[in-house]
Motif scaffolding. Structure first.
Motif, short mmCIF file in Angstrom:
data_model
loop_
_atom_site.label_atom_id
_atom_site.label_comp_id
_atom_site.label_asym_id
_atom_site.label_seq_id
_atom_site.Cartn_x
_atom_site.Cartn_y
_atom_site.Cartn_z
N TYR A 424 48.52 -6.15 -33.15
CA TYR A 424 49.63 -6.13 -32.19
C TYR A 424 50.59 -7.27 -32.51
O TYR A 424 50.22 -8.27 -33.12
CB TYR A 424 49.11 -6.26 -30.75
CG TYR A 424 48.41 -7.55 -30.45
CD1 TYR A 424 49.10 -8.67 -29.97
CD2 TYR A 424 47.03 -7.67 -30.64
CE1 TYR A 424 48.46 -9.86 -29.70
CE2 TYR A 424 46.38 -8.87 -30.38
CZ TYR A 424 47.09 -9.96 -29.91
OH TYR A 424 46.46 -11.15 -29.65
N ALA A 434 48.39 -4.86 -25.39
CA ALA A 434 47.25 -4.58 -26.26
C ALA A 434 45.93 -4.72 -25.51
O ALA A 434 45.01 -3.90 -25.66
CB ALA A 434 47.28 -5.52 -27.46
N GLN A 438 43.15 -1.92 -24.76
CA GLN A 438 41.77 -2.21 -25.12
C GLN A 438 40.82 -1.92 -23.95
O GLN A 438 39.78 -1.26 -24.12
CB GLN A 438 41.64 -3.68 -25.53
CG GLN A 438 40.23 -4.12 -25.88
CD GLN A 438 40.15 -5.64 -26.08
OE1 GLN A 438 40.71 -6.41 -25.30
NE2 GLN A 438 39.48 -6.07 -27.15
N LEU A 450 40.95 -6.57 -31.49
CA LEU A 450 42.36 -6.93 -31.50
C LEU A 450 42.64 -7.98 -32.57
O LEU A 450 41.82 -8.87 -32.80
CB LEU A 450 42.77 -7.49 -30.13
CG LEU A 450 42.68 -6.55 -28.94
CD1 LEU A 450 43.10 -7.28 -27.66
CD2 LEU A 450 43.55 -5.31 -29.14
#
Length: 587
Positions: A424, A434, A438, A450
């Protein structure tokens, strides 16, 4: 009997079509008051740098304000706070917006008088050969323009020209020689003021494509250095009201007046300020503090945070405005080229599981709530001709359906879940978005790893590098896309992202292709009414989403803020911000 294709270019036709597509006007911006005045330095704050300082290569929305200042286009748009007015095509270097020939295959541009380059040896007229040179530079073998694909298969002979160019050594002298000696059959320059384009097929949106900086003329000096190299940037020759006076990558850009610019030849730019100074490396909260304190004036690639926006709205601060852009700000590419998990993402059922797993409403809240964002379900955002409200993967009104996602995961051979990599952009609200994605995927049994990427590198170096897709550096990735031009812009969403003809395109990260969608798109481009075009483009949307290459998540209204001393604030649709070339500074 031949028939003349109807361009969706008049304000009435565009406004009607966009109403059908769900376009709503932006919040009516207060221009800032005061009488127009010249002078002063506009101070702009940025987190990252421009993507390119070479018109043929630019594809990053914030950079369009820089290009507006230093590089004039054949056609462009009026800066306006009226949502309908600012998407109507207008002549810039051209005398008029061209009409198609009776068979729809030819367009003639006549250059206006008084248009000039600020060349090193003094003012010089912009001529038809400069227009041809600019388009030739698009497919140079060193760094091809991200938007070149719009033109290569459409202008007669350009595909052949680019094929030949690919065999040329990516060095200054061989590239210069090829550009100056090889011809594109579909670009004729019978005299210094006339350019005739011949197309391979009817394209009702071709005049809109000529508003792209990718189609800007290029001076002969552009061939003296490698495209967008440090030497190119230092020697940049301007056609706009400003020129590059100072540039330090990732730190500072200073524009000052271009003495060669002729105001009488430019109907779109007033150029009130004397200079523009952009400081990079500034974080969002610090930037907002400087704007509110009056030590800086505007934002480049930054926007007020959701917390800032709540405060500004509560205070009825008229310097805060929003505007629609027709894009899908958050969607998630699914990397079918990834070798991770045994190439599992090639399975349609697994890609469909992702559709049901994402809680889009939670992402909308992270983006600032329903006043600033909304759920999307297809490739076209509200305001694009072809956008219709539909939901090919209904999941509790956008809240997600974890149980349905788990069922599809099990059918794909992953009853115990799967782990995916998600990079991201490490800027603004992107980390929060993000994390929201998630969390929703984990409810469906999908573990998400991530990884932050610097904002300047995210598109230019990470996502656009095919090796990162094929090596499995990412499995799913959050991106945004705004139309590359205004008005009838569906092609500018579909073609660069969802068409693969054997040549990799920068923003089609996994070489996705749908023959069904391609056929429908050809029909849409040849259609003679906005209504027919809109219906066909929606069918394109449906065909793409049936293959589930992306999860469409949300659109976002572009939020802008400025300092109290900015007057004449009018919005330039291409940059989705106030137009640097038309505002002034109050005392």
């Amino acid at each position: 009997m031949t028939r003349k294709l109807l361009l969706p270019a008049t304000a009435l036709t565009i406004a009607t079509a966009l109403a059908m597509a769900g376009c709503s006007p932006s919040s009516e911006a207060d221009t800032g008051g005061g009488e127009a005045k010249t002078g002063g330095t506009l101070k702009v704050l940025a987190n990252g740098d421009v993507d390119h300082l070479d018109p043929q290569l630019v594809a990053y929305v914030p950079t369009y304000n820089v290009m507006r200042s230093v590089s004039r286009s054949l056609l462009s748009y009026t800066a306006s706070n009226d949502a309908a007015e600012r998407i109507v095509l207008q002549p810039d270097l051209a005398e008029a917006v061209p009409e198609p020939s009776d068979d729809g295959l030819s367009y003639t541009i006549t250059l206006r008088d008084g248009i000039t380059w600020g060349a090193p040896d003094g003012e010089r007229a912009i001529v038809a050969a400069d227009v041809e040179r600019g388009l030739k530079r698009l497919c140079n073998p060193l760094i091809s323009g991200a938007l070149a694909g719009y033109f290569t298969g459409l202008i007669e002979g350009m595909d052949e020209f680019c094929t030949g160019f690919a065999e040329v050594a990516p060095e200054v002298d061989p590239m210069r020689e090829y550009i100056e000696t090889a011809d594109i059959a579909g670009i004729e320059t019978p005299d210094e003021k006339t350019v005739v384009f011949t197309l391979t097929k009817p394209a009702s949106d071709f005049p809109f494509m000529l508003s792209l900086d990718a189609a800007d003329p290029a001076p002969i000096e552009a061939l003296d250095n490698l495209p967008d190299s440090p030497e190119f940037r230092r020697a940049f020759v301007s056609s706009g009201p400003y020129k590059v006076a100072e540039y330090t990558p990732d730190a500072k850009l200073v524009l000052e007046r271009n003495e060669a610019w002729n105001a009488d030849s430019d109907p779109l730019r007033k150029a009130y300020v004397d200079s523009i100074e952009m400081t990079m490396g500034v974080e969002g909260d610090a930037a907002m503090q400087q704007l509110q304190a009056g030590s800086a004036d505007m934002l480049f690639d930054l926007a007020p945070s959701p917390a800032n926006i709540q405060q500004l709205k509560a205070a009825n601060d008229e310097k805060f405005t929003t505007m629609a852009n027709g894009g899908v700000d958050q969607f998630m590419w699914i990397n079918t080229a990834s070798p991770n998990n045994g190439g599992a993402l090639q399975d349609l059922k697994l890609r469909q599981a992702l559709q049901y797993a994402v809680d889009k409403t939670a992402v909308v809240q992270t983006m600032g709530g329903e006043d600033l964002a909304g759920v999307t379900n297809g490739i076209f955002g509200p305001g694009i001709l072809g956008h219709e409200e539909y939901d090919p993967y209904p999941a509790n009104d956008g809240k997600g359906d974890p149980e349905k996602a788990k069922e599809l995961l099990a059918e794909a051979g992953f009853p115990d879940g799967i782990t995916l990599k998600l990079p991201y952009r490490n800027v603004g609200t992107q980390p929060d978005i993000a994390q929201t994605v998630q969390a929703s995927l984990e409810r469906a049994g999908i573990t998400v790893e991530l990884s932050p990427v610097p904002p300047t590198d995210y598109y230019a170096n990470f996502m656009s590098n095919p090796e990162n897709a094929s090596s499995g550096a990412w499995d799913i990735a959050l991106v945004g896309w705004s139309p590359d031009w205004q008005g009838g812009a569906a092609r500018s969403v579909f073609q660069p992202q969802f068409v693969f003809d054997g040549t990799h395109q920068t923003y089609n990260y996994v070489d996705f292709n749908s023959e069904e969608a391609n056929v429908l798109a050809e029909q849409a481009l040849a259609a003679t009414t906005a209504e027919e075009q809109g219906s066909l483009w929606h069918q394109v949307d449906e065909a793409v989403m049936a293959d589930s290459p992306i999860v469409s998540i949300a659109y976002r209204l572009k939020a802008n803020y400025r300092s109290a001393r900015v007057g004449g604030f009018v919005e330039y649709a291409q940059s989705q911000n106030g137009d640097w070339t038309n505002l002034w500074l109050n005392d």
